[in-house]
Design an enzyme around this catalytic site. Sequence first.
Site, PDB file in Angstrom:
ATOM      1  N   ASN A 194       0.838  -1.202   0.000  1.00 38.81           N
ATOM      2  CA  ASN A 194       0.000   0.000   0.000  1.00 38.81           C
ATOM      3  C   ASN A 194       0.877   1.258   0.000  1.00 38.81           C
ATOM      4  O   ASN A 194       0.769   2.132   0.859  1.00 38.81           O
ATOM      5  CB  ASN A 194      -0.930  -0.003   1.213  1.00 38.81           C
ATOM      6  CG  ASN A 194      -2.207   0.785   0.956  1.00 38.81           C
ATOM      7  OD1 ASN A 194      -2.354   1.435  -0.072  1.00 38.81           O
ATOM      8  ND2 ASN A 194      -3.121   0.739   1.911  1.00 38.81           N
TER       9      ASN A 194
ATOM     10  N   HIS B 224      -9.106   3.794   7.625  1.00 40.81           N
ATOM     11  CA  HIS B 224      -9.585   2.503   7.128  1.00 40.81           C
ATOM     12  C   HIS B 224     -11.039   2.242   7.495  1.00 40.81           C
ATOM     13  O   HIS B 224     -11.755   1.582   6.742  1.00 40.81           O
ATOM     14  CB  HIS B 224      -8.710   1.360   7.664  1.00 40.81           C
ATOM     15  CG  HIS B 224      -7.467   1.135   6.870  1.00 40.81           C
ATOM     16  ND1 HIS B 224      -6.285   1.794   7.136  1.00 40.81           N
ATOM     17  CD2 HIS B 224      -7.215   0.338   5.800  1.00 40.81           C
ATOM     18  CE1 HIS B 224      -5.357   1.394   6.277  1.00 40.81           C
ATOM     19  NE2 HIS B 224      -5.881   0.515   5.457  1.00 40.81           N
TER      20      HIS B 224
END
Length: 492
Positions: A315, A346
Amino acid sequence: MATSTTGSTLLQPLSNAVRLPVDQVNFVVCQLFALLAAVWFRTYLHSSKTSPFIRHVVATLLGLYLALFCFGWYCFVFALGYLTVCQITRVYIFDYGQYSADFSGPMMIITQKITSLAFEIHDGMFRKNEDLTPSQRCLAVRRMPSLLEYLSYNCNFMGILAGPLCSYKDYITFIEGRSYQLQRSEANGKEDTKYEQKDPSPNIAVTQKLLICGLSLLFHMTITKILPVEYNIDDNFRATASWPVRFFYLYVSLMAARTKYYFAWTLADAINNAAGFGFRGYDKNGVARWDLISNLRIQQIEFSTSFKMFLDNWNIQTALWLKRVCYERVTFSPTIQTFILSAIWHGVYPGYYLTFLTGILMTLAARAVRKNIRHYFVESPAVKLCYDIVTWMATQVAISYTVVPFVLLSVKPSFTFYSSCYFCLHIASILVLLVFPLKRTQKGSKKHESVQPVWSRKLEEESLLQKNNYSTTNNSFSQKEEITCRYQVLKQ
């Protein structure tokens, strides 16, 4: 087209045929459409044929349509302020505990873009140049974007469904056709002359990435049915399986689970490349590199021998975003604050917070071990090979152990798993931190030393390279050159 807050139902018959939720079918079909649109965009709306205005308009309209088809109207409503509200809605109203390609995904990407651009404008227009770090100078935006530029950056069809994040300067340079237009300093250092390099074809890179997508999807759909992550907390399995079997199952089941990210992120990268976005220059062999906005490096992830190596390659664009908007701007506990921001971004599933709290502990412990003992094992090739094998096994188990709550989502199954392991790695990490010294960050220091995340430290090192780090013979890039600092050699 029938749409709602949850997206179009036009593909419901296909969804029934393949036995997948319609939102997932919508996502994949829209991404495949975006791939074809990207090829068309690069061919018929190339910057040499079309004005930036037209390219902005088309990219924006296609992006808005895909988002509406996939997710309905949610993804258009105040991305920054309402992201957390949308995450709560997703968890507690629509589908707690189920994966869905819902509206929160695009809003997470848009949140990254909005906050990144806000800081870049602040750095470029309201801060003194000498107060900026090298990477901040590279990314600073010196004029206010127009409304069209702003919408195009946030809502273009190439990245609205799955990203990846890119800097505003990267995107505008692509739209205006300056991606292959470099500056070369004269010998006296007083003048820059502009020269064009041949527009490289992304076809090979796109084909390779689509092949990776297919293999990742096949592996995920096959192995996760045979070895589901949830079986790690099965009562009979925990009672009868030996520790080596349990840890091996943990490793394989989590490896299969993360291949869905390989699929989604690599497909998103391929779409951008197909449109001509993502070119980073040439390597030392003269091969075009299409990894400017790549989000992961699969080989390095799977063969990681440390938390450092894993975090460097997983990521990537989100790690850079966290560094730019949080880590390098806070004055105390940067590692902890960055992990907290990452968890909030998130979502609100408790498992996310358990994973990131565990991640803080694991990261600090891994750094302490590496700093204090690694140098004893690197002199002899044979000893180093043994050390690498052991640290690879330890890293893969530790990563899998850390992310179990991220997959299980809820508190109860997560604690069931950790308690069945007697919180062994938590306890081991605490003991490591008590035994091995780890320098603390000095409050207010612009350069965080011992506890600086590896991706942050690496970015700073890369950004300090000379601005004319291009080879004048083959225009090759240094392997370690910071991605966006190439704009030091581009005229604004």
